[in-house]
Design a protein around this motif. Structure first.
Motif, PDB file in Angstrom:
ATOM      1  N   PRO A 246       2.095   6.628   9.736  1.00  0.00           N
ATOM      2  CA  PRO A 246       1.658   7.483  10.133  1.00  0.00           C
ATOM      3  C   PRO A 246       1.874   8.020   8.703  1.00  0.00           C
ATOM      4  N   ARG A 247       0.922   8.803   8.095  1.00  0.00           N
ATOM      5  CA  ARG A 247       0.974   9.939   7.431  1.00  0.00           C
ATOM      6  C   ARG A 247       2.136  11.794   7.483  1.00  0.00           C
ATOM      7  N   PHE A 248       2.681  12.128   6.405  1.00  0.00           N
ATOM      8  CA  PHE A 248       3.519  13.460   6.671  1.00  0.00           C
ATOM      9  C   PHE A 248       3.255  14.344   6.167  1.00  0.00           C
ATOM     10  N   GLU A 249       2.506  15.802   6.191  1.00  0.00           N
ATOM     11  CA  GLU A 249       2.765  16.826   5.431  1.00  0.00           C
ATOM     12  C   GLU A 249       3.899  17.640   5.201  1.00  0.00           C
ATOM     13  N   GLY A 250       5.271  17.304   5.489  1.00  0.00           N
ATOM     14  CA  GLY A 250       6.528  17.196   5.346  1.00  0.00           C
ATOM     15  C   GLY A 250       7.154  16.666   4.558  1.00  0.00           C
ATOM     16  N   LYS A 251       8.179  17.026   4.686  1.00  0.00           N
ATOM     17  CA  LYS A 251       9.697  15.665   4.597  1.00  0.00           C
ATOM     18  C   LYS A 251       8.890  14.067   5.691  1.00  0.00           C
ATOM     19  N   ALA A 252       9.067  13.180   4.348  1.00  0.00           N
ATOM     20  CA  ALA A 252       8.612  11.428   5.258  1.00  0.00           C
ATOM     21  C   ALA A 252       9.666  11.507   5.857  1.00  0.00           C
ATOM     22  N   ARG A 253       9.548  10.654   7.040  1.00  0.00           N
ATOM     23  CA  ARG A 253      10.672  10.149   8.131  1.00  0.00           C
ATOM     24  C   ARG A 253       9.481   8.675   8.324  1.00  0.00           C
ATOM     25  N   HIS A 254      11.167   7.765   7.629  1.00  0.00           N
ATOM     26  CA  HIS A 254      10.969   6.711   7.187  1.00  0.00           C
ATOM     27  C   HIS A 254      11.749   5.517   8.307  1.00  0.00           C
ATOM     28  N   VAL A 255      12.716   5.786   8.557  1.00  0.00           N
ATOM     29  CA  VAL A 255      13.568   5.027   9.536  1.00  0.00           C
ATOM     30  C   VAL A 255      14.000   5.087  10.644  1.00  0.00           C
ATOM     31  N   ILE A 256      13.702   4.234  12.053  1.00  0.00           N
ATOM     32  CA  ILE A 256      13.877   4.380  13.101  1.00  0.00           C
ATOM     33  C   ILE A 256      14.726   3.696  14.044  1.00  0.00           C
ATOM     34  N   ASP A 257      15.701   4.713  13.617  1.00  0.00           N
ATOM     35  CA  ASP A 257      17.042   3.966  14.336  1.00  0.00           C
ATOM     36  C   ASP A 257      17.158   3.864  15.759  1.00  0.00           C
ATOM     37  N   ARG A 258      17.565   2.483  16.132  1.00  0.00           N
ATOM     38  CA  ARG A 258      16.513   2.436  17.918  1.00  0.00           C
ATOM     39  C   ARG A 258      18.223   1.551  18.323  1.00  0.00           C
ATOM     40  N   ARG A 259      19.150   1.280  17.710  1.00  0.00           N
ATOM     41  CA  ARG A 259      20.422   0.852  17.706  1.00  0.00           C
ATOM     42  C   ARG A 259      20.976   1.197  19.233  1.00  0.00           C
ATOM     43  N   GLY A 260      20.868   2.744  19.279  1.00  0.00           N
ATOM     44  CA  GLY A 260      21.990   3.895  20.279  1.00  0.00           C
ATOM     45  C   GLY A 260      21.247   3.386  21.568  1.00  0.00           C
ATOM     46  N   ASP A 261      19.384   2.676  21.507  1.00  0.00           N
ATOM     47  CA  ASP A 261      18.831   2.573  23.121  1.00  0.00           C
ATOM     48  C   ASP A 261      19.115   1.157  23.319  1.00  0.00           C
ATOM     49  N   ALA A 262      20.275   0.358  22.412  1.00  0.00           N
ATOM     50  CA  ALA A 262      20.559  -1.119  22.916  1.00  0.00           C
ATOM     51  C   ALA A 262      20.826  -1.137  24.435  1.00  0.00           C
TER      52      ALA A 262
ATOM     53  N   GLY B 100       0.483  -1.108   0.111  1.00  0.00           N
ATOM     54  CA  GLY B 100      -0.159   0.114   0.216  1.00  0.00           C
ATOM     55  C   GLY B 100       0.392   1.210  -0.021  1.00  0.00           C
ATOM     56  N   ASP B 101       0.628   2.408   1.123  1.00  0.00           N
ATOM     57  CA  ASP B 101       0.912   3.893   0.651  1.00  0.00           C
ATOM     58  C   ASP B 101       2.106   4.125   1.247  1.00  0.00           C
ATOM     59  N   GLN B 102       2.475   2.963   2.773  1.00  0.00           N
ATOM     60  CA  GLN B 102       3.005   3.630   3.889  1.00  0.00           C
ATOM     61  C   GLN B 102       4.106   2.024   3.835  1.00  0.00           C
ATOM     62  N   PHE B 103       5.585   2.609   3.997  1.00  0.00           N
ATOM     63  CA  PHE B 103       5.726   2.202   5.331  1.00  0.00           C
ATOM     64  C   PHE B 103       6.763   2.493   6.354  1.00  0.00           C
ATOM     65  N   MET B 104       7.592   1.364   7.225  1.00  0.00           N
ATOM     66  CA  MET B 104       9.063   2.235   8.826  1.00  0.00           C
ATOM     67  C   MET B 104       9.581   1.178   8.343  1.00  0.00           C
ATOM     68  N   VAL B 105      10.601   1.877   9.193  1.00  0.00           N
ATOM     69  CA  VAL B 105      11.868   0.432   8.637  1.00  0.00           C
ATOM     70  C   VAL B 105      12.547   1.471  10.195  1.00  0.00           C
ATOM     71  N   TYR B 106      12.384  -0.116  10.827  1.00  0.00           N
ATOM     72  CA  TYR B 106      12.920   0.134  12.183  1.00  0.00           C
ATOM     73  C   TYR B 106      13.948  -0.646  12.621  1.00  0.00           C
ATOM     74  N   ILE B 107      15.473   0.007  13.253  1.00  0.00           N
ATOM     75  CA  ILE B 107      16.990  -0.798  13.767  1.00  0.00           C
ATOM     76  C   ILE B 107      16.829  -0.635  14.582  1.00  0.00           C
ATOM     77  N   ASP B 108      17.201  -2.305  14.493  1.00  0.00           N
ATOM     78  CA  ASP B 108      17.494  -3.225  16.368  1.00  0.00           C
ATOM     79  C   ASP B 108      18.979  -3.840  16.066  1.00  0.00           C
ATOM     80  N   ARG B 109      19.434  -3.893  17.979  1.00  0.00           N
ATOM     81  CA  ARG B 109      20.463  -4.323  17.417  1.00  0.00           C
ATOM     82  C   ARG B 109      20.107  -5.154  18.603  1.00  0.00           C
ATOM     83  N   VAL B 110      20.226  -6.922  17.834  1.00  0.00           N
ATOM     84  CA  VAL B 110      20.352  -7.897  18.996  1.00  0.00           C
ATOM     85  C   VAL B 110      21.049  -8.702  18.739  1.00  0.00           C
ATOM     86  N   LYS B 111      21.570  -8.711  20.163  1.00  0.00           N
ATOM     87  CA  LYS B 111      22.908  -9.941  20.527  1.00  0.00           C
ATOM     88  C   LYS B 111      23.713  -9.129  19.582  1.00  0.00           C
TER      89      LYS B 111
END
Length: 430
Positions: free
Chosen positions: A414-430, A350-361
């Motif tokens: 989520p939908r965006f009126e300005g620039k789209a934000r498709h990536v959430i990098d959570r490696r720094g939270d590990a 469909g119309d949207q996607f989101m990318v999540y990056i994690d550090r696992v082991k």
């Protein structure tokens, strides 16, 4: 004013002579600032040492951090009383970059936009809806004044209130719309839910974020427009640096106003034509805030100088991503635009996607949430497991990387009126 639209097809030795003349002027203008006095001294070079265009490699590169360090007015080469407008970047990674404009700068900028628009056949018979942020964001006022300069009827709708945007298109007979490609997709989605076909639209101008040929096809199909790519950045006035001609195979740089290079993002060394790397730009006509070899962070390549039948000279390939958008996953470089290109080509998506990056082991893992198309969600396309496997396989073929795919229902991301934000990098939270 330095030039006019009649100069847009200047070529060969005449163009090189003009570029060198303006480069020397820009160097002397930049030398009025403390930043470039220091940089030129450290590089052991002066404006008088630049005898040919090839000598530009001797000049120091300029980075975003240099501009942020000059906050607020440290990069202005004219007295503040000559600066008639100020714009800034968003400042999401620190202090914003402040960009100043003289009256000549504003005139040159609007002429660049006018040149873009007349190149694709727009003019006084068109009604132009400018659906981007106004205020400190450069895209709004830049296109606004350029459109008015060629006599278009301008509707400064800005962003937000999407249903009202659709009503304006329908009520005012809008023929041209300018917005980010992600917002255009959202506009199409809402119009479809309202049962509106937006028949008056014929041209879409989209920029401010990377987008793919697959997305172009989808926007054209759903909005009924011919879609054009626009490129610019606030540090170079804003939009207007490069634009597609009717051939829509690469973007024409306005070489009488910008000197461009492609460098290796890691080393800063210049690459040969055809090699993909980071775009570096030296503006040639900026009065208030001249820059030398500015590292844009945008990834592209120089195309064949004689490759376009329109005769406007060398082009750049459409922007494929940014150096700072690049994700390094288990040693592999991945850009969001690559993911988007794959997903847009699949009917199940469909119309949207989101990318999540994690550090696992101690290993990087990438999960992509993908909205299903309405047909897939309603059951016309069956077998979710098969669908996930197909999408994962297509992504792996393109990225060279295994990814986890999670299917979600249409409209849930989520939908965006300005620039789209498709990536959430959570490696720094590990």
């Amino acid at each position: 004013m330095f030039w006019n639209r009649a100069m847009e097809t200047i070529r060969g030795d005449e163009l090189a002579d003009l570029q060198l003349k303006r480069l020397k002027w820009s160097l002397h203008q930049a030398g009025k600032t403390g930043l470039y006095q220091r940089k030129m001294r450290e590089a052991g070079v002066s404006p008088d040492d630049i005898k040919t265009l090839e000598d530009v490699e001797r000049l120091p590169l300029t980075t975003k951090k240099d501009l942020q360090a000059g906050y607020p007015f440290g990069l202005f080469a004219v007295p503040l009383r000559e600066v008639v407008r100020i714009h800034t970047t968003s400042g999401t990674t620190g202090k914003p970059t402040v960009v100043g404009y003289t009256r000549n700068d504003l005139d040159n900028w609007s002429e660049l936009i006018a040149r873009n628009m007349t190149m694709i056949g727009l003019g006084e018979d068109d009604i132009f809806q400018n659906a981007v942020n106004y205020g400190l964001f450069t895209g709004g006022l830049g296109f606004h004044y350029g459109a008015e300069k060629i006599g278009m009827t301008v509707i400064p709708s800005a962003t937000g209130n999407t249903r009202r945007q659709i009503e304006m298109i329908e009520d005012f007979g809008v023929t041209v719309i300018h917005c980010t490609p992600s917002y255009a997709l959202h506009l199409a989605e809402v119009a479809e839910s309202m049962g509106k076909s937006l028949d008056s639209l014929r041209t879409g101008i989209f920029g401010a974020e990377p987008w793919s040929e697959s997305m172009r096809s989808e926007l054209e199909r759903r909005l009924g427009v011919k879609a054009y790519d626009s490129y610019g950045l606030s540090e170079m006035y804003g939009p207007g640096v490069a634009f597609e001609c009717p051939e829509r195979d690469g973007l024409h740089i306005w070489h009488d106003s910008y000197l461009v290079e492609i460098v290796d993002p890691a080393t800063g060394e210049r690459l040969a034509p055809g090699e993909r790397g980071e775009l570096v730009i030296t503006p040639l006509v900026k009065e208030a805030m001249p820059l030398i070899r500015y590292r844009t962070g945008d990834i592209t390549r120089l195309m064949d100088e004689d490759g376009c039948v329109c005769g406007r000279g060398q082009k750049i390939e459409r922007i494929t991503g940014r150096c700072d958008d690049m994700m390094v996953i288990r040693g592999i470089n991945v850009f969001p635009s690559q993911i988007e290109h794959v997903l847009r080509s699949l009917p199940e998506v469909g119309d949207q996607f989101m990318v999540y990056i994690d550090r696992v082991k101690h290993l990087d893992e990438m999960t992509i949430e993908v909205e299903m198309s309405k047909a897939a969600f309603s059951g016309e396309l069956q077998d979710l497991a098969r669908m996930q496997k197909k999408i994962s396989a297509e992504l792996q073929n393109t990225l060279g990387l295994r990814t986890a795919v999670r299917l979600v229902e249409p409209g849930s991301l989520p939908r965006f009126e300005g620039k789209a934000r498709h990536v959430i990098d959570r490696r720094g939270d590990a």
